[in-house]
Design an enzyme around this catalytic site. Structure first.
Site, short mmCIF file in Angstrom:
data_model
loop_
_atom_site.label_atom_id
_atom_site.label_comp_id
_atom_site.label_asym_id
_atom_site.label_seq_id
_atom_site.Cartn_x
_atom_site.Cartn_y
_atom_site.Cartn_z
CE1 TYR A 59 66.65 39.47 32.08
CE2 TYR A 59 64.97 40.79 33.15
CZ TYR A 59 65.98 40.66 32.21
OH TYR A 59 66.29 41.72 31.41
CE1 TYR A 81 73.56 43.60 38.09
CE2 TYR A 81 73.09 44.51 40.26
CZ TYR A 81 73.22 43.43 39.43
OH TYR A 81 73.00 42.16 39.92
#
Length: 431
Positions: A152, A431
């Site tokens: 990322y 999450y």
């Protein structure tokens, strides 16, 4: 927070749709009423995370959570399972706690690409579209929890919170913390899940980087989803007035010698230091337990100060909550600060959202940020470093030592001081 759109209603990103179409792939937005498509999407991302094939009951259980998110799938009509996406992502807009309040965040989850479709630019198309969607919706920051830490950064994300796994050899310590005025009692797991949700929402503004949870998250901690785990138990702490202030879900391993079991804290949430200490004491002094392990806990847990030997509790740290600033003025003006600043900040962002020079003036704990194109920069960094340091959990001085921040000593020191916070940022959920 200002009114924001429902992420599910936003149009499909045209740039990624066109890029994937050139590769013979369909970029598709799922509808919340299409249960079969949601189930196939869930099956695909579970496969992406190397989970066993889900049973129908499990998929129905997941459907309620997923129907509340913006679901994107990439489909290959040539495949034997053409109704399953070969890549997935889900997102929603949620508040995230920041110093002095909260900020709307574009939460990104379930990012997977099938092993059969690697290295085709699919992940890039997905993630760049998510950032374009966030920007178009006026959401100033994006966040995720990363299963792989190498993916990322290329999109501007950086770890802004850490989590610790604490371990205590209970045979080598005795309790040295306060005597709690309340009491501990066992509680049914369904009731414990409801209390977890209540306490999490009550306390999430006390921890920087925290976001709201959802019912299935709490049921999972109690062993009440997928393969049911009857070994999980729960207790709650009631204060002197009889009010519930904390809840602990835990499991004791079944394969152990007498008085030498491992107790794992699956989740602990508490309103106040008194309840935190009381629940830790319950775990440490539990009969027949030799070791207590607690993953996904704050790095600044008071545990070493609660036992007789502070060397016995040990912790291992890992990155957890990742952030990506999309709108520099919006995020800097939203948070509170610990000191004054007057400088020009140069931010480099290859994707363009945060790129620019900004005059940052902080007085009385609040910032005013204006464009400063052409001005000489006092501090220079990329959007990754700014995103990492934003919550105050990563020091600019440390980033400078790593060659990641440049500028004058005085300016870096002033901005570093302004960003400081009393407690380490902490995100308690995945999450």
């Amino acid at each position: 927070m200002a009114d924001l759109p429902d992420a599910r209603t936003l149009p499909l990103d045209e740039a990624s749709r066109a890029a994937l179409a050139e590769r013979g792939l369909e970029y598709r937005l799922l509808r919340s009423h299409d249960g079969d498509a949601i189930d196939a999407h869930s099956s695909a991302w579970m496969r992406g995370f190397a989970a066993p094939e889900a049973e129908e009951e499990h998929l129905r259980d997941v459907r309620e959570t997923m129907a509340g998110r913006r679901l994107i799938g990439v489909y290959d009509a040539r495949g034997a399972q053409a109704h399953w996406p070969v890549a997935t992502v889900s997102s929603w807009i949620t508040p995230v706690t920041i110093p002095g309040g909260e900020l709307p965040m574009w939460a990104i989850s379930t990012v997977t690409v099938a092993a059969t479709h690697r290295r085709r630019g699919i992940a890039r198309a997905l993630l760049e579209a998510e950032l374009r969607d966030a920007h178009a919706a006026g959401v100033p920051i994006a966040g995720l929890t990363a299963s792989e830490a190498t993916i990322y950064g290329r999109y501007g994300f950086a770890p802004a919170t850490q989590a610790a796994t604490w371990k205590v050899d209970t045979r080598r310590v005795r309790w040295a913390g306060p005597e709690a005025p309340g009491r501990i009692e066992y509680i049914d797991r369904e009731a414990a899940a409801a209390l977890m949700g209540e306490l999490h929402e009550r306390t999430r503004l006390q921890r920087l980087g925290e976001v709201p949870g959802w019912p299935r998250r709490w049921l999972g901690h109690l062993g009440l989803v997928e393969k049911k785990d009857r070994a999980v138990r729960a207790v709650r702490y009631l204060d002197a007035a009889g009010e519930p202030r904390g809840v602990l879900a835990y499991k004791i391993d079944e394969d152990h010698e007498e008085a030498d079991a491992d107790l794992t804290i699956r989740f602990l949430v508490a309103d106040g230091d008194e309840a935190v200490a009381a629940l830790w004491r319950f775990a440490i002094e539990h009969d027949l337990v030799g070791t207590v392990t607690a993953p996904d806990r704050p790095v600044d847990e008071p545990l070493p100060w609660l036992v007789s030997d502070p060397r016995v509790p040990t912790s291992s740290l890992t990155d957890h909550g990742w952030l990506r600033i999309v709108d520099v003025p919006a995020v800097l003006e939203a948070r509170a600060y610990a000191g004054p600043v007057d400088l020009v900040l140069r931010v480099a962002d290859p994707l363009g959202y945060a790129d620019g020079a900004w005059r940052v003036e902080i007085a009385d704990g609040r910032a005013t940020v204006t464009e400063a194109a052409g001005a000489g920069a006092d501090v220079e960094l990329t959007v990754q470093e700014l995103s990492a340091a934003y919550l105050g959990g990563v020091s600019l001085a440390v980033l400078r030592a790593a060659g990641r921040v440049r500028g004058s000593d005085a300016a870096i020191a002033a901005l570093d001081l302004a960003l400081r916070v009393p407690r380490a940022p902490f995100l308690s959920i995945v999450y």
